[in-house]
Design a protein around this motif. Structure first.
Motif, short mmCIF file in Angstrom:
data_model
loop_
_atom_site.label_atom_id
_atom_site.label_comp_id
_atom_site.label_asym_id
_atom_site.label_seq_id
_atom_site.Cartn_x
_atom_site.Cartn_y
_atom_site.Cartn_z
N PRO A 1 81.41 59.38 113.26
CA PRO A 1 79.96 59.25 113.17
C PRO A 1 79.33 60.47 112.49
O PRO A 1 79.82 61.59 112.62
N VAL A 2 78.22 60.26 111.76
CA VAL A 2 77.62 61.34 110.98
C VAL A 2 76.17 61.55 111.37
O VAL A 2 75.44 60.62 111.72
N ILE A 3 75.77 62.83 111.32
CA ILE A 3 74.38 63.26 111.46
C ILE A 3 74.06 64.08 110.23
O ILE A 3 74.82 64.99 109.87
N ALA A 4 72.93 63.80 109.56
CA ALA A 4 72.59 64.54 108.36
C ALA A 4 71.08 64.73 108.26
O ALA A 4 70.30 63.90 108.76
N SER A 5 70.68 65.79 107.59
CA SER A 5 69.27 65.99 107.27
C SER A 5 68.85 64.93 106.26
O SER A 5 69.63 64.51 105.40
N ALA A 6 67.62 64.50 106.36
CA ALA A 6 67.11 63.40 105.53
C ALA A 6 66.66 63.94 104.18
O ALA A 6 65.46 64.02 103.87
N VAL A 7 67.65 64.31 103.35
CA VAL A 7 67.36 64.87 102.03
C VAL A 7 68.24 64.20 100.98
O VAL A 7 69.36 63.77 101.26
N GLY A 8 67.72 64.12 99.74
CA GLY A 8 68.51 63.72 98.59
C GLY A 8 69.31 62.46 98.79
O GLY A 8 68.83 61.44 99.30
N THR B 1 74.27 53.27 110.29
CA THR B 1 75.52 53.85 109.77
C THR B 1 75.58 55.35 110.02
O THR B 1 76.55 56.01 109.62
N GLY B 2 74.58 55.90 110.66
CA GLY B 2 74.55 57.33 110.97
C GLY B 2 73.18 57.70 111.49
O GLY B 2 72.30 56.84 111.65
N LEU B 3 72.98 58.99 111.75
CA LEU B 3 71.69 59.48 112.23
C LEU B 3 71.13 60.48 111.24
O LEU B 3 71.85 61.35 110.74
N LEU B 4 69.83 60.36 110.93
CA LEU B 4 69.13 61.29 110.07
C LEU B 4 68.12 62.08 110.89
O LEU B 4 67.58 61.58 111.88
N PHE B 5 67.84 63.32 110.46
CA PHE B 5 66.80 64.11 111.11
C PHE B 5 66.03 64.86 110.02
O PHE B 5 66.56 65.11 108.93
N PRO B 6 64.77 65.22 110.27
CA PRO B 6 63.97 65.93 109.27
C PRO B 6 64.61 67.27 108.90
O PRO B 6 65.13 67.99 109.76
N SER B 7 64.55 67.61 107.61
CA SER B 7 65.19 68.83 107.13
C SER B 7 64.69 70.06 107.89
O SER B 7 63.49 70.23 108.12
N ASP B 8 65.63 70.89 108.31
CA ASP B 8 65.39 72.18 108.98
C ASP B 8 64.68 72.03 110.32
O ASP B 8 64.06 72.96 110.81
N ASP B 9 64.81 70.87 110.95
CA ASP B 9 64.19 70.63 112.27
C ASP B 9 65.30 70.74 113.32
O ASP B 9 65.98 69.77 113.65
N ALA C 1 69.61 64.58 118.15
CA ALA C 1 70.62 63.70 117.54
C ALA C 1 72.00 63.99 118.11
O ALA C 1 72.76 63.05 118.41
N MET C 2 72.35 65.27 118.26
CA MET C 2 73.67 65.59 118.83
C MET C 2 73.77 65.13 120.28
O MET C 2 74.82 64.62 120.70
N ALA C 3 72.68 65.26 121.02
CA ALA C 3 72.70 64.80 122.41
C ALA C 3 72.87 63.27 122.47
O ALA C 3 73.57 62.75 123.36
N ARG C 4 72.27 62.55 121.54
CA ARG C 4 72.41 61.09 121.51
C ARG C 4 73.87 60.67 121.34
O ARG C 4 74.29 59.63 121.88
N LEU C 5 74.63 61.46 120.61
CA LEU C 5 76.01 61.08 120.35
C LEU C 5 76.94 61.34 121.53
O LEU C 5 78.15 61.10 121.43
N SER C 6 76.39 61.78 122.64
CA SER C 6 77.20 61.82 123.86
C SER C 6 77.47 60.41 124.40
O SER C 6 78.33 60.21 125.26
N ASP C 7 76.73 59.43 123.86
CA ASP C 7 76.89 58.03 124.25
C ASP C 7 78.03 57.41 123.45
O ASP C 7 77.90 57.19 122.23
#
Length: 385
Positions: A294-301, A312-320, A327-333
């Motif tokens: 599973p992937v977590i990435a900043s929502a850029v580019g 297909t993954g989790l996005l978060f606002p850049s530098d937040d 997001a990392m806590a969510r992936l404990s599920d």
């Protein structure tokens, strides 16, 4: 059958990074009955370049010792003259820029295909865009690996959209590890038993914004924190170690250095995280998705083009950092991790095969060679023969 054409893929460095992996994949997949591919690079040999050598493809290492290196330029010009390529595909601005004077000195004018491997590039000064425009004005095509990168570069250089073709990166599709092997891989890097293993793969460089990851880790209660492994080298190694110490998470982060087994690490990890300020189309994300990680990435580019947030993954606002912590806590599920990895694997199987990369790139080469007007290679005699 059309005659075989000798072509050169040129890049400044063959360090272990995303563009270099794509170069190796492209060279391995090109049809040898149509093309005679060769590789040239200026610094940093690696196992990726060795894999090209081992495949029987000629590899030319042309040492570049300083920013302005006349000896290097003469060596590059000699290569162009002696090998008489029909087409040069440059994978970096450095490679693009040095190709222009080398062509003049060599009295050879192979078709030039340029590249755009990043996205938006807000940190680039005005002179960078002047140089990029100079190159693109002398290029038959530009291959970008994301629509965001193509659109941004077209806008900043004033070049027409029609010059750009977007060809997404390819990725291998590895089989999962069996349970004992997965456990052994995790133990080999010191991952604590019973904790989530988060992984970063890439250069430890400012653009990857790893301080955001460390700050996010510090915002989680110690019982919630994943254990993070950073696979890669770079100029920020020391400062990141210091920041982890200052934030009280030094015991939760390990620095693995450069690794040749990134795929095995992804197969063993619980998730991969990419907190970059900007990205093209990230090979690390693609490889993790293909490896059912599973992937977590900043929502850029290009990450926004690649990841369907929540599917297909989790996005978060850049530098937040706070959003990354969530997001990392969510992936404990485990059920969420399972849903994400299944959808991501299905997506890359459909859209990111090596065959698709090679076919699309070859089509650009063919189009450029067909479009070359009579007399365009004034100095080239029998190019590609």
């Amino acid at each position: 059958m059309p005659e075989r054409k000798r072509i050169l893929i040129v890049i400044d460095s063959m360090e272990v990074a995303g563009s270099q992996r794509q170069v190796q994949h492209l060279l391995a997949g090109l049809d040898r009955q149509r093309w005679e591919p060769e590789l040239a690079f200026f610094r940093t040999d690696s196992f990726l370049a060795q894999a090209v050598r081992d495949s029987g493809i000629p590899v030319h290492y042309l040492p570049k010792r300083r920013r302005m290196d006349l000896r290097f330029l003469l060596d590059y010009a000699r290569l162009l003259r002696e090998r008489d390529y029909a087409l040069v595909h440059a994978y970096s601005l450095t490679a693009e820029l040095w190709t222009l004077p080398a062509q003049i000195l060599a009295r050879r004018r192979p078709v030039l295909v340029a590249s755009e491997r990043s996205s938006q590039r807000r940190d680039r000064p005005a002179w960078y865009w002047w140089l990029k425009r100079l190159v693109l004005g002398r290029s038959a095509a530009v291959i970008a690996n994301s629509s965001a990168g193509a659109q941004s570069t077209a806008s900043r250089t004033g070049m027409p959209d029609a010059l750009f073709t977007t060809i997404v990166n390819d990725v291998d599709l590895p089989e999962p590890l069996d349970a004992p092997t997965r456990t052994a891989v995790r133990e080999s890097i010191g991952a604590p038993e019973g904790r989530l293993l988060g992984l970063f793969v890439g250069r430890l460089a400012p653009v990857k914004n790893l301080p955001c990851l460390i700050r996010a880790l510090a915002q989680l209660a110690s019982a919630q924190r994943p254990w993070i492994a950073l696979a890669g080298n770079g100029p920020l190694t020391g400062s990141l170690q210091d920041l982890a110490q200052e934030c009280g998470v030094a015991a939760d982060v390990t620095f693995l250095g450069e690794r040749a087994d990134a795929t095995r690490l992804m197969l063993a990890a619980d998730f991969l995280v990419l907190p970059s300020h900007m990205e093209g189309l990230s090979n690390a994300l693609l490889e993790a998705m293909a490896a059912r990680c599973p992937v977590i990435a900043s929502a850029v580019g290009g990450s926004v083009e690649l990841i369907d947030d929540g599917r297909t993954g989790l996005l978060f606002p850049s530098d937040d950092a706070a959003a990354l912590a969530v997001a990392m806590a969510r992936l404990s599920d485990p059920s969420l991790r399972d849903a994400l990895l299944r959808a991501a694997r299905t997506y890359v199987e459909k859209h990111h095969s090596q065959a698709a990369l090679v076919a699309a790139t070859s089509a650009v080469y063919e189009r450029c060679l067909r479009a070359m007007p009579a007399g365009a290679q004034v100095f080239a005699h029998g190019a590609g023969k």
